[in-house]
Design a protein around this motif. Structure first.
Motif, PDB file in Angstrom:
ATOM      1  N   ASP A  28       0.833  -1.211   0.000  1.00 25.69           N
ATOM      2  CA  ASP A  28       0.000   0.000   0.000  1.00 25.69           C
ATOM      3  C   ASP A  28       0.865   1.256   0.000  1.00 25.69           C
ATOM      4  O   ASP A  28       0.590   2.216  -0.716  1.00 25.69           O
ATOM      5  CB  ASP A  28      -0.942   0.014   1.208  1.00 25.69           C
ATOM      6  N   THR A  29       1.924   1.249   0.804  1.00 21.71           N
ATOM      7  CA  THR A  29       2.825   2.398   0.857  1.00 21.71           C
ATOM      8  C   THR A  29       3.461   2.635  -0.509  1.00 21.71           C
ATOM      9  O   THR A  29       3.492   3.766  -1.001  1.00 21.71           O
ATOM     10  CB  THR A  29       3.929   2.166   1.913  1.00 21.71           C
ATOM     11  N   LEU A  30       3.965   1.562  -1.125  1.00 20.46           N
ATOM     12  CA  LEU A  30       4.601   1.710  -2.435  1.00 20.46           C
ATOM     13  C   LEU A  30       3.586   2.136  -3.489  1.00 20.46           C
ATOM     14  O   LEU A  30       3.929   2.876  -4.418  1.00 20.46           O
ATOM     15  CB  LEU A  30       5.296   0.418  -2.846  1.00 20.46           C
ATOM     16  N   PHE A  31       2.349   1.687  -3.361  1.00 22.09           N
ATOM     17  CA  PHE A  31       1.300   2.098  -4.291  1.00 22.09           C
ATOM     18  C   PHE A  31       1.083   3.609  -4.201  1.00 22.09           C
ATOM     19  O   PHE A  31       1.038   4.304  -5.210  1.00 22.09           O
ATOM     20  CB  PHE A  31      -0.001   1.340  -3.989  1.00 22.09           C
ATOM     21  N   PHE A  32       0.965   4.114  -2.977  1.00 23.64           N
ATOM     22  CA  PHE A  32       0.722   5.546  -2.806  1.00 23.64           C
ATOM     23  C   PHE A  32       1.948   6.389  -3.152  1.00 23.64           C
ATOM     24  O   PHE A  32       1.823   7.567  -3.465  1.00 23.64           O
ATOM     25  CB  PHE A  32       0.202   5.855  -1.401  1.00 23.64           C
ATOM     26  N   GLN A  33       3.137   5.785  -3.127  1.00 23.64           N
ATOM     27  CA  GLN A  33       4.354   6.476  -3.569  1.00 23.64           C
ATOM     28  C   GLN A  33       4.553   6.327  -5.085  1.00 23.64           C
ATOM     29  O   GLN A  33       5.547   6.796  -5.615  1.00 23.64           O
ATOM     30  CB  GLN A  33       5.583   5.903  -2.846  1.00 23.64           C
ATOM     31  N   ARG A  34       3.618   5.640  -5.732  1.00 22.93           N
ATOM     32  CA  ARG A  34       3.635   5.383  -7.182  1.00 22.93           C
ATOM     33  C   ARG A  34       4.810   4.525  -7.619  1.00 22.93           C
ATOM     34  O   ARG A  34       5.253   4.578  -8.753  1.00 22.93           O
ATOM     35  CB  ARG A  34       3.592   6.689  -7.962  1.00 22.93           C
ATOM     36  N   ARG A  35       5.312   3.712  -6.697  1.00 17.71           N
ATOM     37  CA  ARG A  35       6.390   2.779  -7.025  1.00 17.71           C
ATOM     38  C   ARG A  35       5.811   1.421  -7.398  1.00 17.71           C
ATOM     39  O   ARG A  35       6.478   0.628  -8.063  1.00 17.71           O
ATOM     40  CB  ARG A  35       7.344   2.653  -5.839  1.00 17.71           C
ATOM     41  N   LEU A  36       4.607   1.124  -6.959  1.00 19.83           N
ATOM     42  CA  LEU A  36       3.876  -0.084  -7.340  1.00 19.83           C
ATOM     43  C   LEU A  36       2.621   0.377  -8.049  1.00 19.83           C
ATOM     44  O   LEU A  36       1.867   1.194  -7.524  1.00 19.83           O
ATOM     45  CB  LEU A  36       3.509  -0.911  -6.102  1.00 19.83           C
ATOM     46  N   ARG A  37       2.413  -0.141  -9.253  1.00 16.68           N
ATOM     47  CA  ARG A  37       1.217   0.225 -10.016  1.00 16.68           C
ATOM     48  C   ARG A  37       0.262  -0.962 -10.040  1.00 16.68           C
ATOM     49  O   ARG A  37       0.656  -2.085 -10.340  1.00 16.68           O
ATOM     50  CB  ARG A  37       1.585   0.595 -11.451  1.00 16.68           C
ATOM     51  N   ILE A  38      -0.988  -0.665  -9.751  1.00 16.59           N
ATOM     52  CA  ILE A  38      -2.052  -1.655  -9.852  1.00 16.59           C
ATOM     53  C   ILE A  38      -3.115  -1.028 -10.732  1.00 16.59           C
ATOM     54  O   ILE A  38      -3.669   0.014 -10.387  1.00 16.59           O
ATOM     55  CB  ILE A  38      -2.624  -2.030  -8.473  1.00 16.59           C
ATOM     56  N   GLU A  39      -3.380  -1.650 -11.868  1.00 13.05           N
ATOM     57  CA  GLU A  39      -4.313  -1.084 -12.839  1.00 13.05           C
ATOM     58  C   GLU A  39      -5.316  -2.156 -13.249  1.00 13.05           C
ATOM     59  O   GLU A  39      -5.004  -3.338 -13.270  1.00 13.05           O
ATOM     60  CB  GLU A  39      -3.549  -0.575 -14.063  1.00 13.05           C
ATOM     61  N   GLY A  40      -6.499  -1.710 -13.609  1.00  9.95           N
ATOM     62  CA  GLY A  40      -7.526  -2.635 -14.088  1.00  9.95           C
ATOM     63  C   GLY A  40      -8.601  -2.845 -13.052  1.00  9.95           C
ATOM     64  O   GLY A  40      -8.974  -1.930 -12.311  1.00  9.95           O
ATOM     65  N   ASP A  41      -9.104  -4.056 -12.974  1.00 10.72           N
ATOM     66  CA  ASP A  41     -10.193  -4.435 -12.072  1.00 10.72           C
ATOM     67  C   ASP A  41      -9.720  -4.309 -10.622  1.00 10.72           C
ATOM     68  O   ASP A  41      -8.962  -5.153 -10.128  1.00 10.72           O
ATOM     69  CB  ASP A  41     -10.624  -5.867 -12.399  1.00 10.72           C
ATOM     70  N   THR A  42     -10.157  -3.267  -9.932  1.00  8.62           N
ATOM     71  CA  THR A  42      -9.680  -3.007  -8.573  1.00  8.62           C
ATOM     72  C   THR A  42     -10.094  -4.095  -7.581  1.00  8.62           C
ATOM     73  O   THR A  42      -9.332  -4.428  -6.674  1.00  8.62           O
ATOM     74  CB  THR A  42     -10.152  -1.631  -8.060  1.00  8.62           C
ATOM     75  N   GLU A  43     -11.278  -4.651  -7.759  1.00  6.63           N
ATOM     76  CA  GLU A  43     -11.724  -5.726  -6.859  1.00  6.63           C
ATOM     77  C   GLU A  43     -10.824  -6.954  -7.016  1.00  6.63           C
ATOM     78  O   GLU A  43     -10.404  -7.564  -6.032  1.00  6.63           O
ATOM     79  CB  GLU A  43     -13.177  -6.096  -7.149  1.00  6.63           C
ATOM     80  N   LEU A  44     -10.512  -7.302  -8.256  1.00  7.04           N
ATOM     81  CA  LEU A  44      -9.616  -8.435  -8.516  1.00  7.04           C
ATOM     82  C   LEU A  44      -8.222  -8.125  -7.974  1.00  7.04           C
ATOM     83  O   LEU A  44      -7.584  -8.985  -7.362  1.00  7.04           O
ATOM     84  CB  LEU A  44      -9.570  -8.732 -10.018  1.00  7.04           C
ATOM     85  N   GLY A  45      -7.759  -6.896  -8.163  1.00  8.40           N
ATOM     86  CA  GLY A  45      -6.455  -6.494  -7.642  1.00  8.40           C
ATOM     87  C   GLY A  45      -6.384  -6.616  -6.135  1.00  8.40           C
ATOM     88  O   GLY A  45      -5.372  -7.058  -5.580  1.00  8.40           O
ATOM     89  N   LEU A  46      -7.465  -6.251  -5.452  1.00  7.82           N
ATOM     90  CA  LEU A  46      -7.514  -6.363  -3.996  1.00  7.82           C
ATOM     91  C   LEU A  46      -7.477  -7.831  -3.560  1.00  7.82           C
ATOM     92  O   LEU A  46      -6.807  -8.178  -2.586  1.00  7.82           O
ATOM     93  CB  LEU A  46      -8.769  -5.669  -3.456  1.00  7.82           C
ATOM     94  N   GLU A  47      -8.164  -8.697  -4.293  1.00  7.88           N
ATOM     95  CA  GLU A  47      -8.124 -10.127  -3.964  1.00  7.88           C
ATOM     96  C   GLU A  47      -6.714 -10.690  -4.140  1.00  7.88           C
ATOM     97  O   GLU A  47      -6.251 -11.483  -3.312  1.00  7.88           O
ATOM     98  CB  GLU A  47      -9.125 -10.899  -4.827  1.00  7.88           C
ATOM     99  N   VAL A  48      -6.025 -10.275  -5.202  1.00  2.37           N
ATOM    100  CA  VAL A  48      -4.644 -10.722  -5.425  1.00  2.37           C
ATOM    101  C   VAL A  48      -3.756 -10.227  -4.292  1.00  2.37           C
ATOM    102  O   VAL A  48      -2.967 -10.983  -3.719  1.00  2.37           O
ATOM    103  CB  VAL A  48      -4.115 -10.231  -6.794  1.00  2.37           C
ATOM    104  N   LYS A  49      -3.884  -8.951  -3.936  1.00  2.00           N
ATOM    105  CA  LYS A  49      -3.081  -8.370  -2.854  1.00  2.00           C
ATOM    106  C   LYS A  49      -3.347  -9.086  -1.526  1.00  2.00           C
ATOM    107  O   LYS A  49      -2.415  -9.414  -0.799  1.00  2.00           O
ATOM    108  CB  LYS A  49      -3.373  -6.875  -2.719  1.00  2.00           C
ATOM    109  N   ASN A  50      -4.603  -9.365  -1.230  1.00  2.00           N
ATOM    110  CA  ASN A  50      -4.938 -10.068   0.014  1.00  2.00           C
ATOM    111  C   ASN A  50      -4.356 -11.479   0.030  1.00  2.00           C
ATOM    112  O   ASN A  50      -3.901 -11.954   1.074  1.00  2.00           O
ATOM    113  CB  ASN A  50      -6.450 -10.106   0.224  1.00  2.00           C
ATOM    114  N   LEU A  51      -4.374 -12.150  -1.124  1.00  5.20           N
ATOM    115  CA  LEU A  51      -3.789 -13.486  -1.196  1.00  5.20           C
ATOM    116  C   LEU A  51      -2.280 -13.409  -0.962  1.00  5.20           C
ATOM    117  O   LEU A  51      -1.715 -14.231  -0.236  1.00  5.20           O
ATOM    118  CB  LEU A  51      -4.096 -14.131  -2.556  1.00  5.20           C
TER     119      LEU A  51
END
Length: 173
Positions: A109-132
Motif C-alpha cells: 500500500d505504501t509503495l502504491f501511494f508512492q507510485r512505485r507499485l502500479r495496480i491497474e484494471g479491475d480493482t476488486e480483482l487487484g484487492l483479492e490478489v493483494k490479500n492473497l
C-alpha cells in the motif's frame, strides 16, 4: 566504501540483470514461475483460494527488467502465458521494490501511494490478489528460498537507505 558499493549494486543491479534474464526463453521463465508460485502458494492452491482468478488474467510486470507474465487459474491449476488478448488486472513495479514486498520489508500500500507499485484494471480483482499475497506465510517456504529472499531484501533495503541518506545530505546543501 562497502555502503557505496552496496548502493551502486542496488541501483545498477537490475540493469545488469536485464540482458541475461531477457535471454532466458519463455518456456524456462514459465517453468520457474510455475514452480515458484506452486512453492509459495502451496497451501492456497490446495485450499482452492485461486478460484477468483478463474478464466481471468493477472499481468505481473517487472518494469526495469522489461519482464512480464500473465497468470490465470484454469482447470484447478495456475497457468502462465507469454501473451494474452486482455489482462483483467496488472501489477507492476521495479525489481528491488518487488523483492522488498515479497520479503515484507515494504508495504504494498505504501509503495502504491508512492507510485512505485502500479495496480491497474479491475480493482476488486487487484484487492483479492493483494490479500492473497498478504496471506503468504513466509515461514512455510523452504529454508534455502527463505534465506535467499531475506538476504536479498536486507541487501536491497540497506542499499536503498544508503542512497536515500546521501540524497538527503545533497538536498540539505
Amino acid at each position: 566504501m562497502i555502503a557505496q558499493l552496496r548502493k551502486q549494486l542496488v541501483q545498477n543491479g537490475p540493469a545488469l540483470l536485464r540482458v541475461p534474464v531477457k535471454l532466458a526463453p519463455f518456456p524456462l521463465q514459465k517453468k520457474v514461475m510455475l514452480d515458484g508460485l506452486a512453492m509459495v502458494f502451496k497451501e492456497a492452491l490446495e485450499d482452492g483460494d485461486f478460484e477468483f482468478l478463474e478464466d481471468r488474467w493477472l499481468k505481473v510486470e517487472v518494469r526495469d527488467l522489461d519482464l512480464r507474465w500473465y497468470i490465470s487459474y484454469q482447470n484447478e491449476q495456475l497457468v502462465v502465458a507469454e501473451h494474452v488478448d486482455q489482462e483483467d488486472v496488472s501489477f507492476s513495479g521495479e525489481c528491488n521494490d518487488l523483492v522488498l514486498i515479497a520479503a515484507r520489508k515494504e508495504d504494498p500500500d505504501t509503495l502504491f501511494f508512492q507510485r512505485r507499485l502500479r495496480i491497474e484494471g479491475d480493482t476488486e480483482l487487484g484487492l483479492e490478489v493483494k490479500n492473497l499475497m498478504d496471506s503468504i506465510d513466509l515461514d512455510s517456504l523452504p529454508a534455502p528460498a527463505k534465506f535467499v529472499l531475506h538476504q536479498s531484501a536486507d541487501f536491497i533495503h540497506k542499499g536503498m537507505q544508503s542512497a536515500a541518506g546521501q540524497e538527503e545530505v545533497m538536498n540539505a546543501h
